[in-house]
Design a protein around this motif. Sequence first.
Motif, short mmCIF file in Angstrom:
data_model
loop_
_atom_site.label_atom_id
_atom_site.label_comp_id
_atom_site.label_asym_id
_atom_site.label_seq_id
_atom_site.Cartn_x
_atom_site.Cartn_y
_atom_site.Cartn_z
N GLU A 79 -87.34 -39.67 -13.65
CA GLU A 79 -85.88 -39.74 -13.55
C GLU A 79 -85.24 -38.39 -13.28
O GLU A 79 -84.36 -38.25 -12.45
CB GLU A 79 -85.30 -40.25 -14.87
CG GLU A 79 -85.23 -41.74 -15.01
CD GLU A 79 -84.46 -42.07 -16.26
OE1 GLU A 79 -83.44 -42.74 -16.15
OE2 GLU A 79 -84.88 -41.64 -17.36
N TRP A 99 -79.48 -37.29 -5.97
CA TRP A 99 -78.61 -38.45 -5.67
C TRP A 99 -78.85 -39.03 -4.29
O TRP A 99 -78.67 -40.22 -4.08
CB TRP A 99 -77.14 -38.09 -5.90
CG TRP A 99 -76.52 -37.14 -4.90
CD1 TRP A 99 -76.45 -35.79 -4.98
CD2 TRP A 99 -75.88 -37.50 -3.66
NE1 TRP A 99 -75.81 -35.27 -3.88
CE2 TRP A 99 -75.45 -36.30 -3.06
CE3 TRP A 99 -75.63 -38.70 -3.01
CZ2 TRP A 99 -74.79 -36.28 -1.82
CZ3 TRP A 99 -74.97 -38.68 -1.78
CH2 TRP A 99 -74.56 -37.47 -1.20
N LEU A 133 -81.46 -41.95 -4.00
CA LEU A 133 -81.24 -43.26 -4.62
C LEU A 133 -80.97 -44.33 -3.57
O LEU A 133 -80.33 -44.06 -2.56
CB LEU A 133 -80.04 -43.19 -5.58
CG LEU A 133 -80.25 -42.31 -6.81
CD1 LEU A 133 -78.92 -42.02 -7.49
CD2 LEU A 133 -81.21 -42.98 -7.79
N CYS A 157 -78.21 -48.28 -6.17
CA CYS A 157 -79.26 -47.95 -7.13
C CYS A 157 -80.20 -49.14 -7.37
O CYS A 157 -80.70 -49.34 -8.48
CB CYS A 157 -78.68 -47.42 -8.44
SG CYS A 157 -77.75 -45.91 -8.19
N PHE A 176 -80.64 -50.32 -16.15
CA PHE A 176 -80.18 -49.34 -17.13
C PHE A 176 -80.44 -47.92 -16.61
O PHE A 176 -81.44 -47.67 -15.95
CB PHE A 176 -80.96 -49.59 -18.43
CG PHE A 176 -80.85 -48.49 -19.44
CD1 PHE A 176 -79.81 -48.49 -20.36
CD2 PHE A 176 -81.79 -47.46 -19.49
CE1 PHE A 176 -79.71 -47.49 -21.30
CE2 PHE A 176 -81.68 -46.45 -20.42
CZ PHE A 176 -80.64 -46.47 -21.33
N ALA A 219 -80.57 -38.73 -17.90
CA ALA A 219 -81.30 -37.91 -16.93
C ALA A 219 -80.93 -38.24 -15.49
O ALA A 219 -81.10 -37.42 -14.59
CB ALA A 219 -82.81 -38.09 -17.13
N LEU A 220 -80.41 -39.44 -15.25
CA LEU A 220 -80.13 -39.85 -13.87
C LEU A 220 -78.69 -40.33 -13.64
O LEU A 220 -78.26 -40.51 -12.51
CB LEU A 220 -81.12 -40.97 -13.48
CG LEU A 220 -81.25 -41.35 -12.00
CD1 LEU A 220 -81.59 -40.13 -11.16
CD2 LEU A 220 -82.30 -42.42 -11.81
N GLU A 249 -76.37 -38.49 -11.17
CA GLU A 249 -76.78 -38.68 -9.77
C GLU A 249 -76.30 -40.04 -9.25
O GLU A 249 -75.85 -40.15 -8.11
CB GLU A 249 -78.31 -38.56 -9.63
CG GLU A 249 -78.84 -37.13 -9.70
CD GLU A 249 -78.67 -36.48 -11.06
OE1 GLU A 249 -78.65 -37.20 -12.08
OE2 GLU A 249 -78.54 -35.24 -11.10
N THR A 250 -76.36 -41.06 -10.09
CA THR A 250 -75.92 -42.39 -9.63
C THR A 250 -74.41 -42.37 -9.35
O THR A 250 -73.95 -42.99 -8.40
CB THR A 250 -76.21 -43.51 -10.67
OG1 THR A 250 -75.42 -43.30 -11.84
CG2 THR A 250 -77.68 -43.57 -11.04
N LYS A 265 -72.58 -39.67 -8.56
CA LYS A 265 -72.36 -38.85 -7.36
C LYS A 265 -72.60 -39.71 -6.11
O LYS A 265 -71.81 -39.67 -5.16
CB LYS A 265 -73.32 -37.65 -7.40
CG LYS A 265 -73.40 -36.84 -6.11
CD LYS A 265 -72.21 -35.95 -5.89
CE LYS A 265 -72.42 -35.05 -4.68
NZ LYS A 265 -71.17 -34.41 -4.26
#
Lengths: 97, 387
Positions: free
Chosen positions: A5, A10, A13, A17, B211, B215-216, B219-220, B222
């Motif tokens: 992770e 970004w 992804l 997501c 979920f 840590a991520l 980024e999601t 952004k």
Amino acid sequence: MAKQEHEIGWKELNVGCVIDEPGNAACYRTGDWRSQRPVYNKDRCIRCGTCYIFCPDMAIKALEDGYIEHDLYYCKGCGICAQECPADAIAMVDEEE
Amino acid sequence: MAIKVGMEVSIAAAQAVKQANTDIIAAYPITPQTHIVEHLAELVNNGELDAEFIPVESEHSAMSVCTGSSAVGARSFTCTSSQGLALMSEIVYIASFLRLPILMLLANRSLSGPLGIWNDHSDVMSIRDCGWIQVFAENGQDVYDHVFIGYRVAEDRNCLLPFLVNLDGFILTHMIEPIEMMDQDMVNRYLPPYQPLYTLHPDHPVTMGAFTGPALYTETKKAQDEALKGSLPYIMKGWQEFGDLTGRYYHPIERYKTEDAKIILITQGSLGGTASIAIDSLREKGESAGLVKIRLWRPFPFEEFREAVKGAELVVVIDRAISYGGPGGPLAGEIRSALYAQERRPRVVNVIAGIGGHDVAPEDFEQIIRQARKSSGEGYEIYGVRE
């Protein structure tokens, strides 16, 4: 194994997501959650396999000779193995020790 | 051939949803959205529209159904107002994160309380940050056209975002207007069938809505922000191609007599038409006044906006919602931010008007501008409120 992770940027992804690779929960390092870790005393172990059966995260590997090994990548430190062990072969110690 | 007919805007909107070959309609009736959904139920019942009409038990379920149906690749539509939007808002945020191209018409109505059924923008402003593409329609033709434009842009592989069209409750929904209806062949040329990127299908399993831990997560978010910001050129492309086909061109910022204007009025939605009458009247009196209508609310077209007001000395922003205890209405907050870093910037005066169905007439705009000339630009005023 896919990226961890904390290594994913970004731009890497998928749209929305979406996870399009089945089974990648295996990459998830649940060992990060641990505040206590199991310490295994092989000398006391009677090779009964109770810890292996009770571990809720399949974080105990049963070895060919009947002894076991904790997989600290997944072990959340719940302590069930230590609790259930009839021979007191597993002790839980604080992570900072 | 396109034909021009006199029609209630709600009925025209429902006809457009039909012409757009919508697969799923999930909605719960609420004033003043009702006519749109009632007419769609009738079209489905009469076999004129081959769609699944799901009469859900709440708006929360309506948006949940649309999220699910869009995820399996169905062209999905819903429509609501006010409390209905408030109830569905939990799922509204999820639809945009999942990048599902749902179309929603929002018949703008005040949020309770006090309980009211009349028009303002407090409903849409409550979900300002929901991540959908959001536009404001000025008249019935805008509404009709944006059903096709909405789907086309939303489903563009470069966007894949849900699309919200705001239409003022009663002022547009219940008005009979001349509307140029497209023929089916024209619609089909503009709006190809929806080709989803990912679908929930047992042959190709994927996970949607997994979920995400700390840590991520950043980024999601952004990625989501960039997706909405990055949709602007494709929204423009959707408008351009629609204009080439129909002769009706739309822009993120619609300008009226702004070329040399020293005073610029800023509106959203149906107030634009009324405001333009006030601008004509001011021009006749020799005033250098113009009007900017914010059609595209999200992503906010900063560059086009700055270009539209660059010669102005005074900008008067009309908000139809209050940000209680805040810096002014939501629109004025945006506009002040858009101009703050500019070397030369106009004075921005914020006026809250036309809330809860209070009419704003052309002479009110003239009065608002007269008052604004004397204002320092601090804070905001609520126009016409009795002491």
